[in-house]
Design an enzyme around this catalytic site. Sequence first.
Site, mmCIF file in Angstrom:
data_model
loop_
_atom_site.group_PDB
_atom_site.id
_atom_site.type_symbol
_atom_site.label_atom_id
_atom_site.label_comp_id
_atom_site.label_asym_id
_atom_site.label_seq_id
_atom_site.Cartn_x
_atom_site.Cartn_y
_atom_site.Cartn_z
ATOM 1 N N SER A 1 -5.456 -4.309 0.953
ATOM 2 C CA SER A 1 -5.910 -5.690 1.125
ATOM 3 C C SER A 1 -4.699 -6.525 1.497
ATOM 4 O O SER A 1 -3.956 -6.996 0.647
ATOM 5 C CB SER A 1 -6.527 -6.188 -0.194
ATOM 6 O OG SER A 1 -6.773 -7.577 -0.135
ATOM 7 N N GLU A 2 -4.478 -6.654 2.799
ATOM 8 C CA GLU A 2 -3.279 -7.373 3.248
ATOM 9 C C GLU A 2 -3.335 -8.840 2.840
ATOM 10 O O GLU A 2 -2.312 -9.422 2.462
ATOM 11 C CB GLU A 2 -3.091 -7.230 4.767
ATOM 12 C CG GLU A 2 -2.685 -5.827 5.201
ATOM 13 C CD GLU A 2 -3.831 -4.825 5.197
ATOM 14 O OE1 GLU A 2 -4.999 -5.269 5.140
ATOM 15 O OE2 GLU A 2 -3.577 -3.614 5.239
ATOM 16 N N HIS B 1 -0.847 1.127 15.872
ATOM 17 C CA HIS B 1 0.371 1.574 15.186
ATOM 18 C C HIS B 1 1.589 1.323 16.076
ATOM 19 O O HIS B 1 2.606 1.992 15.946
ATOM 20 C CB HIS B 1 0.291 3.058 14.825
ATOM 21 C CG HIS B 1 -0.801 3.370 13.857
ATOM 22 N ND1 HIS B 1 -2.104 3.499 14.247
ATOM 23 C CD2 HIS B 1 -0.790 3.536 12.510
ATOM 24 C CE1 HIS B 1 -2.866 3.759 13.186
ATOM 25 N NE2 HIS B 1 -2.093 3.781 12.115
ATOM 26 N N GLU C 1 0.843 -1.195 0.000
ATOM 27 C CA GLU C 1 0.000 0.000 0.000
ATOM 28 C C GLU C 1 0.883 1.251 0.000
ATOM 29 O O GLU C 1 1.739 1.381 0.878
ATOM 30 C CB GLU C 1 -0.920 -0.026 1.230
ATOM 31 C CG GLU C 1 -1.895 -1.189 1.188
ATOM 32 C CD GLU C 1 -2.383 -1.622 2.575
ATOM 33 O OE1 GLU C 1 -2.278 -0.835 3.531
ATOM 34 O OE2 GLU C 1 -2.861 -2.766 2.686
#
Lengths: 419, 334
Positions: free
Chosen positions: B56-57, B126, B26
């Site tokens: 879309s991992e 994160h 991404e």
Amino acid sequence: MSSSETRTNRPALKLHVPEPAYRPGDTPDYSNVTVPAAGEAPRPDSACDDKDTIPLTTHLVRVLDDDGKAVGPWDPKLDVEVLKKIYRDMVTVRIFDDRMYRAQRQGKTSFYMKCTGEEAIATSAAAAMDAEDIHFPTYRQQGLLVSRGYPLVKMMCQIYSNAGDHMKGRQLPIMYSDKEKGFFSISGNLATQFPQAVGWAMASAIKGDSRIAMGWIGDGATAEGDFHAAMTFASVYQAPVILACVNNQWAISSFSGIAGAEQATFASRAVGYGMAGLRVDGNDVLAVYAAVRWAAERARSNNGPTFIEFFTYRAEGHSTSDDPTGYRPKEESEAWPLGDPILRLKQHLVGLGAWDDAQDKALEEETSATVRAAQKEAEKLGVLSEQGDEGKETMFEDVYADMPWHIAEQRDAALKEGE
Amino acid sequence: MNMIQALNDAHKVAMRADNDVVVFGEDAGYFGGVFRVTEGLQKEFGKTRAFDAPISENGIAAVAVGMAAYGLKPLIEIQFADYIYPAYDQIVSEVAKMRYRTAGEWTMPMVIRSPYGGGIYGGQTHSQSPESLFTHIAGLKVVVPSNPYDAKGLLLAAVEDPDPVIFFEPKRIYNGPFSGHHDQPVVPWSKAENSEVPEGHYTVPLGKANVVREGEALTVLTYGTMVHVTAAAMEEADVDAEIVDLRTLVPLDIETIEASVKKTGRCLIVHEAPRTSGFGAELSALVTERCFYHLEAPVERVTGWDTPYPHSYEWTYFPGPARIKTALKKVMAD
């Protein structure tokens, strides 16, 4: 806002849980299922805009009519020898399935899955692709291997997890793999292979190759997130891939409505992704061939991916561990309006004057003998139930290219235990 | 070079050497990645070798599997380790097991890079350190670099490795090492050790730990950001610690660990990830099993707490110098 007083005038909401039309004890009746006439579906050019295929995603591409005649624009006009080859492959798959099912019942192996009623799809798709193209199959496309001439003995060795299994007995029966035959390793995890096929096709495009990929999935597994990923990536990168959904109506005990088939055909999923889509009679060898050939031509010419729904019916249980009489009527498969793919092609061949009952009987006997002989040969190399622990050290190999110390230590411990 | 520049350079070296190396993720294409690690790759190598991916991992990991099956070497990015979970099925069920389940017929030479770790006010999604979810999976190699030199050398080794490698990059130290004293200004890598990164190709072997400081008093096993936090804490406590930067968690450099603990007789394990079933538990068990008669005190662990990573309590969660010093006293008490 959450006070119930403010909502007294509103109707109670109801959850819709789809239910198949017939359960055990019911008499199945498919007279209400619309089956478009053979030859009716138009055939656009394979280079057409994806939107031109939208009507085909709710239609049904059919070539063989009720009399077994090939009609309409999708007739691939195949050489009779090609048809006979597909016919032989289908017969082989069905006999193979029966023998392996029995081998499981005899306790020679742990598990088996038939593809009865779906034989046309894999055998005909394989015939329509080039040998160098790759398939990312599910566990119900054994016809691909048969069509590509993979030795039946090797398939059986895999099923028996015996000394002839090149995967060293690590995979559950029927999780075949053969790089040379362009048959990607089958995984127990559903749908994972669907976007993998797209990745292979992307790689082929990155390298400027001319080979294409075909990914396979069942109706139930289209609900997996990987289905959406495959469709998105295929469309975004216009990957040279054919994405095929075998809609056999059943995902173990769940009817296709649980996967979303009540509201829309599976083929119509293609529309939202901006992909060409086709809905095809999966029990019609000629329609399967024509559709795959069309999609292959489209992919090879850099016109993008195609999503194909093969409409068929899973005529038997999901696996040797499943009893379908627990969730659907016994007679459902006979009532299925698209018939038996083998009988339909036979009718066609007979109509062409290329086949008769004597030849059919001879083929069946010959194929049975071939399968039996293969089974005998495979069983010489062992069956699962009689397997000892000889060679157990191999179970620690191939986790990595080189065995790290911790696995070597565990291997040594396991070997010591047996002493 | 800082870590980002070193990693970027590793990409260029790998891609120049091998046309089969493809990079995607991404924002990894035109923009060069949200952390700039893939900057300039699309310009140099073109859009078919360095490109943007949909969000879309699972898709990113899955197409990498297909590409590896074809014969390419995908070097892919998951934007944050916290977002690797949608790809977990592909990584665990497919990438990790492919060589094994096909007895080597198909292999998965690929690298999955992902920025990881906390200390940046990244909050719950994160900051995570999910390495133990991968060290638990047979078939994967797991690497965590702690400085620019290692980052480049380990990444090149990972690309050349025949096995799939999960490559976690501690984003807290992308720009400079971190002492754990968040109230002090960040020292850039240019003023720190191990920031000299050679031009061109070199590798740091996988499976080899680095003794970053030799000592006699105790052994500290750690990796990533915590290498620097630990080093600072040991210096402040004026302890003659032997600090082992593991660099590769699987396969683990057990020889270096064993030799060190047998020498010092004491062991402290430090990682950011939560405690329960964290990689520290494996390290503690191994040290206990292998060095029991050399141990003069129980093995201690300083880790993140068994909570999701909080935002406002960043420095209560992050295992900083104060907590390391407390544990140190415990290990050294007996």
